[in-house]
Enzyme design. Structure first.
Site, PDB file in Angstrom:
ATOM      1  N   SER A   1       0.853  -1.200   0.000  1.00 51.94           N
ATOM      2  CA  SER A   1       0.000   0.000   0.000  1.00 51.94           C
ATOM      3  C   SER A   1       0.878   1.236   0.000  1.00 51.94           C
ATOM      4  O   SER A   1       2.045   1.168   0.401  1.00 51.94           O
ATOM      5  CB  SER A   1      -0.854  -0.012   1.278  1.00 51.94           C
TER       6      SER A   1
ATOM      7  N   TYR B   1      -2.059  -0.351  10.735  1.00 52.49           N
ATOM      8  CA  TYR B   1      -2.199  -0.766   9.321  1.00 52.49           C
ATOM      9  C   TYR B   1      -0.911  -0.431   8.571  1.00 52.49           C
ATOM     10  O   TYR B   1      -0.348  -1.262   7.859  1.00 52.49           O
ATOM     11  CB  TYR B   1      -3.407  -0.061   8.684  1.00 52.49           C
TER      12      TYR B   1
END
Ligand code: NAP
Length: 245
Positions: free
Chosen positions: A139, A152
């Site tokens: 990501s 995250y």
């Protein structure tokens, strides 16, 4: 392009929705045999109906090393080889550190980070034999950490660190490691956020831009794995044009 991946065998984790689903379909259209893993097998069965090529549905929980090993073994037993693994399964349970439930941190680490490590560990002997490839769906959060996404981001920074070390370990044996780092993609990822403020913030962000679609990331994966053997596309960062960081 239609038979570029014929007869490659690919395992895609987290293929029941979003990026994983689109990637499995794109790989199938490119000629691959695709084993699709996830916990919602009804959705995987529906995907198998839609895909043009052969699909193996695997009931697979990446946070459970036994389940991962079984999924890899079943794929190799059925097709005799494993050429490419797309480590896509992931969850994003964002919210401020102070208010967090550490059980959600555990789930994110077990799914996003340990899950991809377990999959690589189980698949690597086969990938070394086939001189195959590992695609890690990371990501932009694996490059830039931001408030509300501490854990995250930590999992995705971890995925990036693992991928680079793995690349150095296996590249001379012909195994390619590809890190794909999407920006904002329209999927159900944010629907599972339990913190209402954080969930609303992600929704507002999505409404403020022309987000990517899962097919945009699937195209990046197909590009990377259809290069000639001597070309290793090691990293692809894809943001929506409207996303500044
Ligand atoms: N959407 C974005 O903006 C974005 C941006 C950057 C990176 N990513 C990354 O892209 C990947 C896919 O996310 P997405 O956006 O496509 O979200 P999604 O639509 O929610 O898909 C997540 C997939 O992961 C699977 N999964 C979750 N926990 C699992 C487990 N324990 N075992 C096996 N599969 C599991 C889910 O399947 P089951 O629930 O059926 O098991 C589902 O198929 C994730 O790694 C995410 O971090 C997404």
């Amino acid at each position: 392009m239609s038979s570029v991946l014929d007869p490659k065998v690919v395992l895609v984790t987290g293929a029941s929705s979003g990026i994983g689903r689109a990637t499995a379909l794109a790989l199938s259209k490119a000629g691959a045999i695709v084993a699709v893993g996830g916990r919602r097998t009804d959705r995987l069965e529906a995907l198998a109906q839609e895909a043009p090529g052969e699909i193996l549905v695997l009931d697979m929980d990446v946070s459970d090393p036994e389940s991962v090993r079984e999924a890899v073994d079943r794929t190799v037993e059925r097709f005799g080889t494993l050429d490419i693994v797309v480590n896509n399964a992931g969850i994003m349970l964002t919210g401020p550190v102070l208010d967090a439930d550490p059980a959600e941190w555990t789930r994110m680490v077990e799914t996003n980070l340990l899950g991809s490590m377990y999959t690589v560990h189980a698949a690597l002997p086969h990938l070394l034999r086939s001189r195959g490839a590992v695609v890690q769906i990371s990501s932009t959060s694996g490059r830039i950490s931001s408030a509300g996404a501490a854990v995250y981001s930590a999992t995705k920074f971890g995925v990036n660190a693992f991928a680079e070390a793995l690349r150095q370990e296996v590249t001379e044996q012909g195994v390619r490691v590809v890190l794909v780092e999407p920006g904002f993609v329209s999927t159900e990822l944010a629907d599972h956020i339990t913190d209402p403020t954080s969930r609303a913030a992600v929704k507002t962000m999505a409404e403020s831009m022309r987000t990517l679609q899962p097919e945009d990331i699937a195209a990046a994966v197909v590009y990377a794995v259809t290069q000639p053997d001597h070309v290793a596309v090691n990293e692809i960062l894809v943001r929506p044009t409207d996303q500044s960081r």
